[in-house]
Scaffold this active site. Sequence first.
Site, short mmCIF file in Angstrom:
data_model
loop_
_atom_site.label_atom_id
_atom_site.label_comp_id
_atom_site.label_asym_id
_atom_site.label_seq_id
_atom_site.Cartn_x
_atom_site.Cartn_y
_atom_site.Cartn_z
CD GLU A 132 -2.83 1.32 0.17
OE1 GLU A 132 -3.68 0.44 0.00
OE2 GLU A 132 -2.73 2.31 -0.59
CD GLU A 193 15.69 12.16 -2.64
OE1 GLU A 193 16.84 12.07 -2.18
OE2 GLU A 193 14.73 11.54 -2.18
CG ASP A 204 8.51 8.66 -7.57
OD1 ASP A 204 8.90 7.91 -6.66
OD2 ASP A 204 7.42 9.27 -7.53
CE LYS A 208 5.44 7.22 -5.88
NZ LYS A 208 5.59 8.65 -5.49
#
Lengths: 431, 431
Positions: A132, A193, A204, A208
């Site tokens: 999750e 970052e 990223d 997802k």
Amino acid sequence: MTKEIGVGLIGFGVIGSQVARLLTSEKDRFQDQTGVPITLKRVKVVKADLERPLVGIIGPSLFTTDEDDFFATPGIDIVFEAIGGEEPAFSYLKRAIASGKQAVTSNKEVIAKHGMELTVMAKEHNTSLRYEASVGGGIPIITPLKRDLVANKIRGIYCIINGTTNYILTRMSKEDMDFASTLKSAQELGYAEPNPVNDIEGIDAAFKIAILATLAFRKRVRPEEVYREGISRLRSQDFRYARELGFTIKLLAMTKDDNGAIETRVHPVLLPQEHPLAKVDGVLNAIMVDGDLTGQVVFVGQGAGPLPTSSAVVADVIAAAREVISGQAEQLPLLSGDATIKPMDDVLTRYYIRMSAADQPGVLAQIARVLGMHQISIASVIQKESDSKSQTAEIVIMTHQALERNMRMAIEEINELEITQEVSNFIRVEA
Amino acid sequence: MTKEIGVGLIGFGVIGSQVARLLTSEKDRFQDQTGVPITLKRVKVVKADLERPLVGIIGPSLFTTDEDDFFATPGIDIVFEAIGGEEPAFSYLKRAIASGKQAVTSNKEVIAKHGMELTVMAKEHNTSLRYEASVGGGIPIITPLKRDLVANKIRGIYCIINGTTNYILTRMSKEDMDFASTLKSAQELGYAEPNPVNDIEGIDAAFKIAILATLAFRKRVRPEEVYREGISRLRSQDFRYARELGFTIKLLAMTKDDNGAIETRVHPVLLPQEHPLAKVDGVLNAIMVDGDLTGQVVFVGQGAGPLPTSSAVVADVIAAAREVISGQAEQLPLLSGDATIKPMDDVLTRYYIRMSAADQPGVLAQIARVLGMHQISIASVIQKESDSKSQTAEIVIMTHQALERNMRMAIEEINELEITQEVSNFIRVEA
């Protein structure tokens, strides 16, 4: 009767240490949830982790730097992997599952790349894999797709799923800042970052959306199959023109089912200002699921950070604990193979095109002729005052729906026109 | 091995018939979810239902008007109750659970009033009660509270949870319409019932927030313990003043945990225009959960209608089917007793007060003196042009935070002042 549920934690960074703190400080409350105490049994760390102040709180004897030592610890029912990245996380998760332990991870890269293999493996070993926290931080989205929305044929998922880029785009939009200085400020504030490439280039977000697409369509979508563009080409005038046209600019991760051909892409889009995702600003994440029964359901919240992420992880740990107690693995269906990916060339969408061209009569006619030859019709045009030094004007064109293939050919030809300096940017439009 | 899962349906209205249609037309897809066919075995109807066109589609032999006949049907594993209202729905659910069947319902009234008793009963009979469709239609919220957000201490839940009233308030706000004609129009369009009292007076919303509060705090909150005011006192000038002050007016259902004292209330509120729920317009529902780990998570979608509701019901049916197949009831914790309800008198909030008063010097000073005597301080005042015939002016006051008890006493005293005609309305403010 199960007397106790043991948790083994791999990784003691920001997320791992927060989960350890929570399991320790809220032990009584989590016991109420299952009827059985959930106890942190062992923490696998690397040497550097042993310098962290929390080490003292958790109790030094729980820590080990040795993998075999960790896995040999008696009484570990659930392994939570919190190190991130592909390896050694993937190997650790396989080892946990192979020994029949419940696996929990917040690792989007491992799940995007190997989630299917790990899920099959978990089923073979009569255990489960939960993730999750890999998407949307504290926003429940994996379980809703697995359980609450399963009656739907999912038509599409549209999300703002990377807080760093959304923070940068929000500031560029609201403060009229340029990309480089906004990124620098975001880095100074800890929202980006030191090496921001994974966020800025949409890597990223691609992990997802691959995870969400796979769950939604129950066919594997690989992260490398996600079409991907980052946000570094956006200029402050794009935000100004977008606003003038009634739009805002967001990095959208989206996936659609077009009669079995799955479109999956991450790139900047123009969203109408009244779109449900247009007002999702700053580091917030939002996920809009479009189901044939529910219509659009939108989930909004904090997509990152140790507290929201630990909410998702501990929910998974509690669900895993219930499964250990019941002795029954989740009866979730396996995937039915690989998704058929729609080639980017076949994507149909509206476009925003910004270009500089000679400031002379007939320029727009030439550009319009090229677009027309490629079946692209113009919805509106903004022509801005020319730059008197260079004798060029900035032209912004909004098109009606067109094929990506045609648009790319048209842009190539426009770039070759003598009167155009360059097509500076083109951004797809979502409605 | 389970060869088939049988479903018995009670009620064949808008929701029941849509669920029957879906179980029939999407049977293959739902079988993929569980590995076992899910078959509609019997439908308990009242005589009037037999006139519906769908009866022919489902197959006349499935229908019965006889309760005993229905419950004696072999092979029913799951009973879905879709008749609504307290009785006979409650009795049917008890009978289903007592015979060890899985119970699914979309009935907010039964769950708000008897959910705890039914849940305990289900645990005793090694089965489960599911009611995702009772709140928020197609928006997943019950399961997220039961599973995905359990690591949090919930601080509060704030929702727009009744589509009829939100539709009416949205039109009153955007079209400057009065309450009576907006209600009439909503009735003509089918957005409000011929007898709208359950919606308009917040009864429906009170059932739903009682259910959510009970799940969030794991202590029973009874629907009669919800403080409740409807929307019929709102006037079009309230919307105008609210807008002028930077607010919008919504019927909010909310619950908060104030150190163990549970505040639960349904009433119109002024929401700042930038509040996450302020832009939720029309028949949309939205539920904002504020957890100590997640912070604010917002769920938005269609809160009613046969398609969204059937999404929630079928998700529950599939979860129930998985439970039948595994032979293991959900390991969810029971509630830990009754909630301590915070008396409305102790609620602390800001207020909007609208009143008419004599148009003469010193009026505001007298009103301010009364407010001050009750520890209520004024944040801002709008005084509108007087009505020259009646020599009265309309005064709108926004206060700082004050106790409800003090506000009620102050309003009584203001009403007794010679210079005030009446306090026409007072509305609480949520920030």
